[in-house]
Write a protein that holds these residues in place. Structure first.
Motif, PDB file in Angstrom:
ATOM      1  N   PHE A  14       0.849  -1.113  -0.001  1.00  0.00           N
ATOM      2  CA  PHE A  14       0.064   0.087  -0.042  1.00  0.00           C
ATOM      3  C   PHE A  14       0.886   1.256  -0.101  1.00  0.00           C
ATOM      4  CE2 PHE A  14      -2.018   3.437   2.576  1.00  0.00           C
ATOM      5  CZ  PHE A  14      -2.993   3.691   1.614  1.00  0.00           C
ATOM      6  N   ILE A  15       1.871   1.251   0.912  1.00  0.00           N
ATOM      7  CA  ILE A  15       2.652   2.388   1.105  1.00  0.00           C
ATOM      8  C   ILE A  15       3.450   2.741  -0.234  1.00  0.00           C
ATOM      9  CG2 ILE A  15       4.933   2.982   2.093  1.00  0.00           C
ATOM     10  CD1 ILE A  15       3.811   1.882   4.839  1.00  0.00           C
ATOM     11  N   ARG A  16       4.038   1.776  -0.964  1.00  0.00           N
ATOM     12  CA  ARG A  16       4.650   1.777  -2.138  1.00  0.00           C
ATOM     13  C   ARG A  16       3.696   2.170  -3.203  1.00  0.00           C
ATOM     14  NH1 ARG A  16       9.886   1.988  -0.613  1.00  0.00           N
ATOM     15  NH2 ARG A  16      10.737   0.254   0.233  1.00  0.00           N
ATOM     16  N   ASN A  17       2.663   1.833  -3.383  1.00  0.00           N
ATOM     17  CA  ASN A  17       1.639   2.033  -4.362  1.00  0.00           C
ATOM     18  C   ASN A  17       1.203   3.281  -4.246  1.00  0.00           C
ATOM     19  OD1 ASN A  17       1.686  -0.443  -5.765  1.00  0.00           O
ATOM     20  ND2 ASN A  17      -0.178  -1.237  -4.615  1.00  0.00           N
ATOM     21  N   ILE A  18       0.916   4.029  -3.060  1.00  0.00           N
ATOM     22  CA  ILE A  18       0.559   5.625  -2.862  1.00  0.00           C
ATOM     23  C   ILE A  18       1.504   6.209  -3.289  1.00  0.00           C
ATOM     24  CG2 ILE A  18       0.168   7.180  -1.158  1.00  0.00           C
ATOM     25  CD1 ILE A  18      -2.316   5.638  -1.575  1.00  0.00           C
ATOM     26  N   ALA A  19       2.845   5.981  -2.816  1.00  0.00           N
ATOM     27  CA  ALA A  19       3.999   6.926  -2.931  1.00  0.00           C
ATOM     28  C   ALA A  19       4.506   6.823  -4.801  1.00  0.00           C
ATOM     29  CB  ALA A  19       5.446   6.477  -2.405  1.00  0.00           C
ATOM     30  N   ASN A  20       4.241   5.666  -5.518  1.00  0.00           N
ATOM     31  CA  ASN A  20       4.135   5.568  -6.820  1.00  0.00           C
ATOM     32  C   ASN A  20       3.250   6.004  -7.637  1.00  0.00           C
ATOM     33  OD1 ASN A  20       6.946   4.474  -6.361  1.00  0.00           O
ATOM     34  ND2 ASN A  20       6.423   2.727  -6.088  1.00  0.00           N
ATOM     35  N   GLY A  21       2.222   6.549  -6.952  1.00  0.00           N
ATOM     36  CA  GLY A  21       0.974   6.868  -7.689  1.00  0.00           C
ATOM     37  C   GLY A  21       0.187   5.898  -8.568  1.00  0.00           C
ATOM     38  N   LYS A  22       0.336   4.854  -7.939  1.00  0.00           N
ATOM     39  CA  LYS A  22      -0.394   3.638  -8.595  1.00  0.00           C
ATOM     40  C   LYS A  22      -1.863   3.009  -7.869  1.00  0.00           C
ATOM     41  CE  LYS A  22       3.788   1.012 -10.048  1.00  0.00           C
ATOM     42  NZ  LYS A  22       4.542  -0.264  -9.679  1.00  0.00           N
ATOM     43  N   ALA A  23      -2.144   3.909  -6.854  1.00  0.00           N
ATOM     44  CA  ALA A  23      -3.247   3.907  -6.034  1.00  0.00           C
ATOM     45  C   ALA A  23      -4.180   5.253  -6.055  1.00  0.00           C
ATOM     46  CB  ALA A  23      -3.018   3.453  -4.649  1.00  0.00           C
ATOM     47  N   THR A  24      -4.494   5.761  -7.356  1.00  0.00           N
ATOM     48  CA  THR A  24      -4.958   6.936  -7.552  1.00  0.00           C
ATOM     49  C   THR A  24      -6.477   7.010  -7.033  1.00  0.00           C
ATOM     50  OG1 THR A  24      -5.868   6.370  -9.762  1.00  0.00           O
ATOM     51  CG2 THR A  24      -3.897   7.630  -9.703  1.00  0.00           C
ATOM     52  N   GLY A  25      -7.132   5.931  -6.909  1.00  0.00           N
ATOM     53  CA  GLY A  25      -8.413   6.108  -6.256  1.00  0.00           C
ATOM     54  C   GLY A  25      -8.314   6.389  -4.745  1.00  0.00           C
ATOM     55  N   ALA A  26      -7.230   5.620  -4.191  1.00  0.00           N
ATOM     56  CA  ALA A  26      -7.194   5.949  -2.742  1.00  0.00           C
ATOM     57  C   ALA A  26      -6.653   7.385  -2.348  1.00  0.00           C
ATOM     58  CB  ALA A  26      -6.254   5.084  -2.256  1.00  0.00           C
TER      59      ALA A  26
END
Length: 173
Positions: free
Chosen positions: A18-30
């Motif tokens: 989750f942390i990596r996805n947020i930081a890498n812009g892969k969780a735009t919905g969140a």
């Protein structure tokens, strides 16, 4: 307002993912739902690098680096994500950062991952050596719930689905 975010969840819930996805812009919905669009997000690498694998693991003392790393990261970021471990509560790290940074929003994000998914993921962990997966999950879930209950008066709590395929939908704010 700047945010310091402790990411909680069961072992194998997907906290680091989750942390990596947020930081890498892969969780735009969140990021949209959390109000984190068009902002700088940083990761406390110390919180990811220094993970204890057993009781009294000496590596956990290195997690004190979080206390100096996070204020530095906040100088150049809007949100800092920290991977939580129980030892952070035992050593008072959450309270210490809360005291050090009174003008920052302190949030806990709880990654809620279905038990059947945890049952699949746990045995894949390099440190896993327990035959009672369900008992471990139950105890881990209760410990996390107890800690969040203890902290809820001082932290903004957000629950998020631990399923990356649904873009980490918000369960409850």
């Amino acid at each position: 307002m700047k945010e310091l975010v402790w990411v909680f969840g069961n072992s194998a819930a997907g906290k680091e993912t989750f942390i990596r996805n947020i930081a890498n812009g892969k969780a735009t919905g969140a990021t949209e739902k959390l109000g984190w669009t068009n902002i700088n997000v940083a990761i406390s690498e110390a919180s990811i690098k220094f993970i204890g694998q057993f009781n009294n693991d000496p590596i956990t003392k290195h997690r004190d680096k979080i206390l100096t790393e996070v204020p530095e990261l906040l100088k150049h970021s809007d949100v800092v994500l920290i991977k939580y471990q129980t030892v952070d509560s035992e050593s008072g790290r959450l309270e210490e950062l809360n005291k050090q940074l009174p003008d920052v929003l302190h949030r806990i994000i709880l990654i809620v991952t279905p038990e059947q998914e945890l049952v699949k993921r746990l045995p894949q962990k390099s440190w896993w050596n327990d035959d009672d997966v369900n008992g471990f999950i139950s105890e881990d879930t209760q410990c996390t719930a107890d800690e969040i209950s203890r902290l809820q008066s001082r932290f903004f709590i957000t629950k998020i689905s631990g399923n990356p395929s649904d873009n980490y939908s918000l369960i409850e704010i």
